[in-house]
Design a protein around this motif. Structure first.
Motif, PDB file in Angstrom:
ATOM      1  N   ILE A  28      31.872  27.896  37.220  1.00 44.80           N
ATOM      2  CA  ILE A  28      32.025  29.344  37.192  1.00 44.80           C
ATOM      3  C   ILE A  28      31.851  29.949  38.582  1.00 44.80           C
ATOM      4  CG2 ILE A  28      29.604  29.788  36.679  1.00 44.80           C
ATOM      5  CD1 ILE A  28      32.684  31.702  35.358  1.00 44.80           C
ATOM      6  N   LYS A  29      32.651  30.953  38.887  1.00 46.55           N
ATOM      7  CA  LYS A  29      32.579  31.671  40.160  1.00 46.55           C
ATOM      8  C   LYS A  29      31.831  32.988  39.947  1.00 46.55           C
ATOM      9  CE  LYS A  29      35.367  28.622  41.977  1.00 46.55           C
ATOM     10  NZ  LYS A  29      35.056  27.751  43.127  1.00 46.55           N
ATOM     11  N   ALA A  30      31.131  33.429  41.010  1.00 49.09           N
ATOM     12  CA  ALA A  30      30.327  34.646  40.879  1.00 49.09           C
ATOM     13  C   ALA A  30      30.445  35.505  42.115  1.00 49.09           C
ATOM     14  CB  ALA A  30      28.867  34.302  40.617  1.00 49.09           C
ATOM     15  N   LEU A  31      30.550  36.814  41.888  1.00 48.17           N
ATOM     16  CA  LEU A  31      30.495  37.800  42.967  1.00 48.17           C
ATOM     17  C   LEU A  31      29.228  38.617  42.764  1.00 48.17           C
ATOM     18  CD1 LEU A  31      31.647  39.378  45.365  1.00 48.17           C
ATOM     19  CD2 LEU A  31      32.930  40.786  43.711  1.00 48.17           C
ATOM     20  N   PHE A  32      28.299  38.543  43.733  1.00 49.12           N
ATOM     21  CA  PHE A  32      27.055  39.304  43.654  1.00 49.12           C
ATOM     22  C   PHE A  32      27.253  40.634  44.369  1.00 49.12           C
ATOM     23  CE2 PHE A  32      25.493  34.985  43.100  1.00 49.12           C
ATOM     24  CZ  PHE A  32      24.620  35.141  42.036  1.00 49.12           C
ATOM     25  N   THR A  33      26.734  41.691  43.783  1.00 48.06           N
ATOM     26  CA  THR A  33      26.747  43.010  44.430  1.00 48.06           C
ATOM     27  C   THR A  33      25.298  43.470  44.568  1.00 48.06           C
ATOM     28  OG1 THR A  33      26.891  44.209  42.328  1.00 48.06           O
ATOM     29  CG2 THR A  33      28.964  43.588  43.402  1.00 48.06           C
ATOM     30  N   HIS A  43      32.374  32.035  27.265  1.00 51.25           N
ATOM     31  CA  HIS A  43      32.576  31.494  28.609  1.00 51.25           C
ATOM     32  C   HIS A  43      33.937  30.810  28.765  1.00 51.25           C
ATOM     33  CE1 HIS A  43      30.901  27.937  26.494  1.00 51.25           C
ATOM     34  NE2 HIS A  43      31.652  27.232  27.332  1.00 51.25           N
ATOM     35  N   CYS A  44      34.535  30.382  27.665  1.00 49.39           N
ATOM     36  CA  CYS A  44      35.826  29.695  27.775  1.00 49.39           C
ATOM     37  C   CYS A  44      36.928  30.627  28.273  1.00 49.39           C
ATOM     38  CB  CYS A  44      36.213  29.090  26.427  1.00 49.39           C
ATOM     39  SG  CYS A  44      35.125  27.742  25.911  1.00 49.39           S
ATOM     40  N   ARG A  45      36.791  31.930  28.041  1.00 53.42           N
ATOM     41  CA  ARG A  45      37.832  32.876  28.445  1.00 53.42           C
ATOM     42  C   ARG A  45      37.454  33.691  29.681  1.00 53.42           C
ATOM     43  NH1 ARG A  45      36.733  38.020  25.620  1.00 53.42           N
ATOM     44  NH2 ARG A  45      38.901  38.573  26.027  1.00 53.42           N
ATOM     45  N   ILE A  46      36.247  33.473  30.200  1.00 55.38           N
ATOM     46  CA  ILE A  46      35.797  34.259  31.366  1.00 55.38           C
ATOM     47  C   ILE A  46      36.149  33.514  32.651  1.00 55.38           C
ATOM     48  CG2 ILE A  46      33.771  35.188  32.577  1.00 55.38           C
ATOM     49  CD1 ILE A  46      32.492  35.621  29.826  1.00 55.38           C
ATOM     50  N   ASP A  47      36.879  34.183  33.553  1.00 51.10           N
ATOM     51  CA  ASP A  47      37.305  33.575  34.817  1.00 51.10           C
ATOM     52  C   ASP A  47      36.313  33.830  35.949  1.00 51.10           C
ATOM     53  OD1 ASP A  47      39.957  32.666  33.881  1.00 51.10           O
ATOM     54  OD2 ASP A  47      40.294  34.828  33.648  1.00 51.10           O
ATOM     55  N   LEU A  48      35.553  34.910  35.864  1.00 52.05           N
ATOM     56  CA  LEU A  48      34.694  35.319  36.989  1.00 52.05           C
ATOM     57  C   LEU A  48      33.584  36.215  36.458  1.00 52.05           C
ATOM     58  CD1 LEU A  48      34.323  35.584  40.170  1.00 52.05           C
ATOM     59  CD2 LEU A  48      35.732  37.633  40.000  1.00 52.05           C
TER      60      LEU A  48
END
Length: 624
Positions: free
Chosen positions: A575-580, A544-549
């Protein structure tokens, strides 16, 4: 005066007093000797005293009562104790009258046995008693032959009387026991309320209950609690219990039949829906497959397949529109609500619509007297209004009048109605106009009104149609009014940022996941992949430390996208999230406003995906 004279006077005085009493008594006083001969009578019914004295009392007794009369008189003489005698006496004209006589035996001063008869005409009392007895017997027989069970309870709700018993019960099973012992616990509240209403409010209470005895149901009953008022007090309540088991069975059978009918109708509707979807998608697949073959051939020949690719794109766009309509019909769409003036929105939409209305159709708008505010997704509602107005236009091929009205129905609802002056809709079709793929037109998909129904339902409203089948149709939209100003403020668009960073993609559909990864990698992102929500959580926990989205499909096996996001947020709160999603599932909250979460509906184009990713990453970098 000598003592002898005084004695004589005293005897004469006594006789005078007795004579006066005998003459004034309301009853009949007579005296008989041992042979039952009348030796004295003060008066007689229908006869003079001298017509009775010297004759046997037997002559004046009805023949059917003579033996009993003689026996009773003889017993009184023999025992020298008073006796009671009831018999019919015969008047001069032969009419019987019912007499009650008290026989008082005594001895005369000379030792002769005599009996005093104190007689009263009780014919009227006998008649009333007989009428009362007959009345009581009549009531008893009526109650016993009623189809209902009639019981009486006291203030402790105990049975104190029953007319007849339910099947399987005996008197000792019921009398003295409480009503609660014969009904299930779930009906006790309604039963107690009905009985309390009878006792306290003196009104008839009523309830239905499934009767139980020894833990087993023995039928359904309707119970009416009737207050019994005596001396302005209600000490008892009559329970009139009707066996409604047959009615209940009939209702259950009817309900089952209706459910089967509804199920059949649903299956018919699903079959019609599936057939319509298959028809439209087969056409689109035909276009896609055919142009793919053409494109492959052109590429092999070294030519550009630009026209074929354009046809494939159009078919894909049309497929996306079709699935969007189907999701609207299935009420799986999300709406972005804003507080709007309904009258202004409708009037503005009609200005645009006038270009689609032919000159031979007059378009009239009748607005509300006062502003009507509602919470609407303006674009979605305009789609509904356009659909209704186009249908109204098509119903008047030779011209007519199209009227749109906006009214406040009450304090909680506003109504938009679209009325045409066409030929109307036949009753058999009126019931089906909101069914998917049902249409009476020569052209069209038959999804228009079904889509409108889905959009209106998503706004918490109702859509209904009225037509007499001869002169015009009115279709109305009822919407809940807004109670207060909307507090939602549109989020400003963040600035564009350079692409780059690490994105975790969780998608259970392999082809979709591969396409999403390809789009992001071609835009310069490092992409981590997961096939389930649980796998996404596992990868995020480690990296999670390297995940931006994170890009999360909403519906996935094991763990859906929203629940996966909640777990990710516990590990990294920012953390930011884009739901599809292919449809707006119920697992997502209604409000996704803010800078942390966005929703992208499938099918999406690469530029749409990248625009949403840019929006989220930009809001991150500016310190949301």
């Amino acid at each position: 005066m000598s003592s002898a004279a005084e004695q004589v006077l005293s005897d004469e005085l006594v006789r005078a007093i007795l004579g006066a009493l005998a003459r004034t008594l309301p009853g009949y006083v007579s005296c008989i000797d041992r042979r039952r001969t009348v030796v004295y009578i003060n008066r007689a019914q229908s006869r003079e005293p001298h017509e009775v004295i010297g004759r046997s009392m037997d002559e004046f007794v009805a023949p059917e009562h003579r033996a009993e009369t003689i026996r009773c008189v003889e017993e009184a003489f023999a025992s020298q104790r008073p006796a009671l005698l009831n018999y019919d006496a015969i008047l001069r004209d032969g009419t019987p009258v019912y007499m009650a006589t008290r026989i008082v035996p005594f001895m005369s001063p000379t030792g002769q046995p005599l009996a005093l008869l104190l007689t009263e005409d009780v014919s009227e009392r006998k008649r009333l008693e007989l009428e009362l007895s007959r009345s009581n017997e009549f009531r008893r027989r009526v109650i016993e032959n009623l189809p209902d069970y009639v019981t009486l309870i006291d203030r402790e709700n105990r049975f104190v009387w029953v007319s007849r018993l339910m099947p399987g019960l005996k008197s000792e099973d019921v009398l003295g026991r409480k009503v609660d012992e014969f009904r299930p616990a779930e009906t006790s509240e309604a039963g107690d309320a009905a009985i309390r209403e009878a006792f306290e409010a003196r009104r008839i209470g009523q309830y239905e209950a499934e009767s139980h005895y020894q833990g087993k149901p023995n039928g359904w009953y309707q119970v009416r609690a009737v207050p019994i008022v005596v001396d302005d007090q209600v000490e008892n309540v009559l329970l009139i219990t009707s066996d409604i088991s047959e009615r209940k069975r009939a209702e259950q059978a009817l309900q089952q039949t209706q459910e089967q009918l509804h199920q059949s109708q649903r299956l018919e509707g699903l079959g019609q829906l599936a057939g319509g979807v298959a028809h439209d998608f087969n056409n689109l697949l035909q276009v896609m497959n055919g142009n793919l073959d053409f494109a492959r051939t052109l590429l092999e020949q070294g030519e550009s397949p630009s026209e074929e690719l354009e046809q494939i794109q159009r078919a894909a766009d049309r497929a996306g529109e079709l699935t969007g309509q189907l999701l609207t019909v299935a009420r799986r769409t999300r709406v972005e609500l804003r507080r709007l003036n309904l009258g202004e929105l409708v009037e503005s939409s009609l200005r645009m619509l006038r270009r689609a209305i032919p000159e031979n159709v007059a378009l009239n708008y009748d607005g509300p007297d006062d502003p009507c505010y509602v919470e609407l997704d303006a674009a979605r509602f305009e789609q509904v209004l356009i659909n209704l107005c186009v249908n109204a236009r098509d119903a008047m091929p030779n011209g007519g009048v199209l009227t749109v009205r906006v009214r406040a129905e009450d304090s909680a609802h506003a109504v938009v109605s679209v009325q045409d002056s066409g030929s109307g809709i036949a009753p058999e079709n009126l019931r089906r106009i909101f069914e998917p793929f049902f249409t009476t037109k020569q052209t069209g998909s038959g999804l228009g009104l079904a889509v409108a129904m889905g959009i209106v339902a998503a706004h918490g409203g109702e859509l209904f149609a009225e037509s007499d089948g001869r002169s015009g149709t009115t279709i109305s939209v009822r919407l809940p009014t807004a109670q207060a100003e909307s507090s939602a403020v549109p989020s400003p668009a963040p600035p564009l940022v350079a692409m780059g960073g690490c994105i975790l993609v969780a998608e259970d559909e392999d082809l979709v996941r591969a396409q999403t990864v390809r789009i992001l990698e071609r835009a310069g992102f490092e992409v981590l992949q997961a096939t389930t929500g649980a796998e996404a959580v596992s990868i995020f926990r480690e990296q999670h430390c390297r995940i931006d989205l994170v890009v999360l499909d909403v519906i996935m096996p094991e763990l859906d996208g929203w629940r996966a996001f909640l777990q990710l947020a516990e590990l990294a709160p920012g953390i930011k999230a884009l739901f599809t999603t292919g449809y707006s599932a119920d697992v997502l909250p209604k409000d996704l406003s803010g800078g942390r979460v966005r929703l992208l509906t499938k099918p999406f184009k690469p530029r749409q995906l990248l625009a949403e990713v840019n929006w989220l990453l930009a809001s991150t970098k500016v310190g949301d």
